[in-house]
Enzyme design. Structure first.
Site, PDB file in Angstrom:
ATOM      1  N   TYR A 177       1.721  10.549   2.417  1.00 58.68           N
ATOM      2  CA  TYR A 177       1.492   9.369   3.266  1.00 58.68           C
ATOM      3  C   TYR A 177       2.080   9.676   4.688  1.00 58.68           C
ATOM      4  CZ  TYR A 177       0.703   6.999  -1.164  1.00 58.68           C
ATOM      5  OH  TYR A 177       0.039   6.537  -2.226  1.00 58.68           O
ATOM      6  N   TRP A 214       2.475   3.355   1.071  1.00 58.17           N
ATOM      7  CA  TRP A 214       1.280   3.981   1.295  1.00 58.17           C
ATOM      8  C   TRP A 214       0.964   4.023   2.860  1.00 58.17           C
ATOM      9  CZ3 TRP A 214      -4.070   1.664   0.030  1.00 58.17           C
ATOM     10  CH2 TRP A 214      -4.954   2.524   0.450  1.00 58.17           C
ATOM     11  N   LYS A 260      -7.139 -14.356   3.829  1.00 62.33           N
ATOM     12  CA  LYS A 260      -6.838 -14.372   5.442  1.00 62.33           C
ATOM     13  C   LYS A 260      -8.262 -13.850   6.063  1.00 62.33           C
ATOM     14  CE  LYS A 260      -4.475  -9.986   5.928  1.00 62.33           C
ATOM     15  NZ  LYS A 260      -3.253  -9.367   6.238  1.00 62.33           N
ATOM     16  N   PRO A 286      -3.308  -4.080  -5.734  1.00 60.95           N
ATOM     17  CA  PRO A 286      -3.642  -5.342  -6.629  1.00 60.95           C
ATOM     18  C   PRO A 286      -4.377  -6.691  -5.668  1.00 60.95           C
ATOM     19  CG  PRO A 286      -1.307  -5.382  -6.235  1.00 60.95           C
ATOM     20  CD  PRO A 286      -2.103  -3.833  -5.827  1.00 60.95           C
TER      21      PRO A 286
END
Length: 334
Positions: free
Chosen positions: A54, A21, A216, A207
């Protein structure tokens, strides 16, 4: 790799799918994109997800190049139609018979194949009769250009209406592709039950919540350089909903839970999604091959009930559950 049936169909998909994507043709150079697909194949991933929109069709071309030479029967190739492509003219968008019929041919050409395994409506089209859309999909299946059909980000009532038409037309409507993660659970109350009634499985995207669940991103600090949160090609916009200190603080509390389970935070996030029995596959993306290898280790992991409760307790107050958040654009503008 673990394999699961896609809904009530006989189609087997890898529990982890590879998607491109926000990467191929956009954030990631082609050589790196090809290396990620090669690693996905090496790790046992057989299911690959893309869409014509995309990178304005470039992602399909990159995926087609990456899969060239692979045994076609061993792959499950999925793409989608709805959003504008090309110059974005009045018929370059939506789920009209004209656009669907032309879009599938473009996708097949870019992917270098004579059929896709799964062709999905990327959103619901409020400006086209559903009967027209479903008949166009049925004709594509009967022409052998797609084996199965599905939808993405459709509401429960839209899924039920489509399933009724699919039964009448005798075409295999087998999947829904929604966003789903520890933080975004809007499908659980209405969409999943409607999908189960229709025999449709969930192939879920994001997910890891666009990377937030890797841990992070730290509260009170600037995002790491080169991360999705700093990407001006679309990544920063998508992740912005989670870049709040209250969310980031809770995510950091997942770290000891992941460590106790012997998992990275990304693996914990993917494994959590796969605990849902109605999820057939979780789509991961990657900008580096090692990210693929890391995430694949979530396949087959079983999280016990106490651990699942601990996750819920940590995230209370920052989880989005409102079914109304599943929606398609009400109209198109040109």
């Amino acid at each position: 790799m673990e394999f699961r049936n896609l809904g009530a169909s006989g189609l087997k998909v890898s529990a982890i799918s590879y998607g491109n994507w926000l990467t191929h043709g956009s954030q990631v150079e082609e050589d790196a994109a090809l290396a990620c697909v090669r690693r996905a194949l090496d790790e046992g991933i057989t299911t690959f997800d893309t869409a014509d929109v995309y990178a304005n069709t470039a992602a399909e071309s990159v995926l087609g190049k990456a899969l060239a030479g692979e045994r076609r029967e061993s792959l499950v190739v999925c793409t989608k139609v709805y959003w504008p492509t090309g110059p974005g003219g009045p018929n370059d968008h939506g789920l009209s018979r004209k656009h669907i019929s032309e879009a599938i041919d473009g996708s097949l050409r870019r992917l270098g194949t004579d059929h896709v395994d799964l062709y999905q409506a990327h959103r619901y089209d409020h400006e086209t009769p559903l009967e027209e859309t479903m008949l166009a999909f049925a004709d594509i299946v009967r022409a052998g250009k797609a084996l199965y059909i599905g939808v993405s980000e459709w509401r429960a009532e839209e899924i039920r209406a489509a399933a009724e038409l699919a039964r009448e037309l005798r075409v295999p409507l087998v999947s829904n592709q929604p966003q789903y993660s520890m933080l975004w659970r809007v499908i659980e109350e209405e969409v999943v039950p409607a999908s189960v009634e229709a025999g449709m499985g969930q192939i879920v995207w994001s997910p890891i919540a666009q990377g937030v669940l890797t841990g992070k991103y730290l509260p009170g600090e600037q995002p790491p350089s080169g991360s999705r949160a700093t990407d001006d090609k679309g990544g920063a916009d998508m992740i912005s909903r989670w870049m709040r200190d209250d969310v980031l603080e809770r995510v950091q509390l997942l770290r000891p839970i992941a460590e106790d389970a012997g998992l990275t935070m990304a693996q914990l996030a993917v494994a959590w999604v796969l605990q849902n029995p109605h999820v057939s596959s979780a789509i991961i993306g990657a900008s580096r091959p090692e990210q693929v290898s890391d995430n694949v280790l979530a396949a087959g992991v079983r999280l016990d009930a106490d651990l699942m409760r601990s996750i819920d307790e940590v995230l209370v107050g920052v989880v989005e559950r409102d079914p109304a958040r599943t929606q398609s654009p009400a109209s198109r503008s040109f």
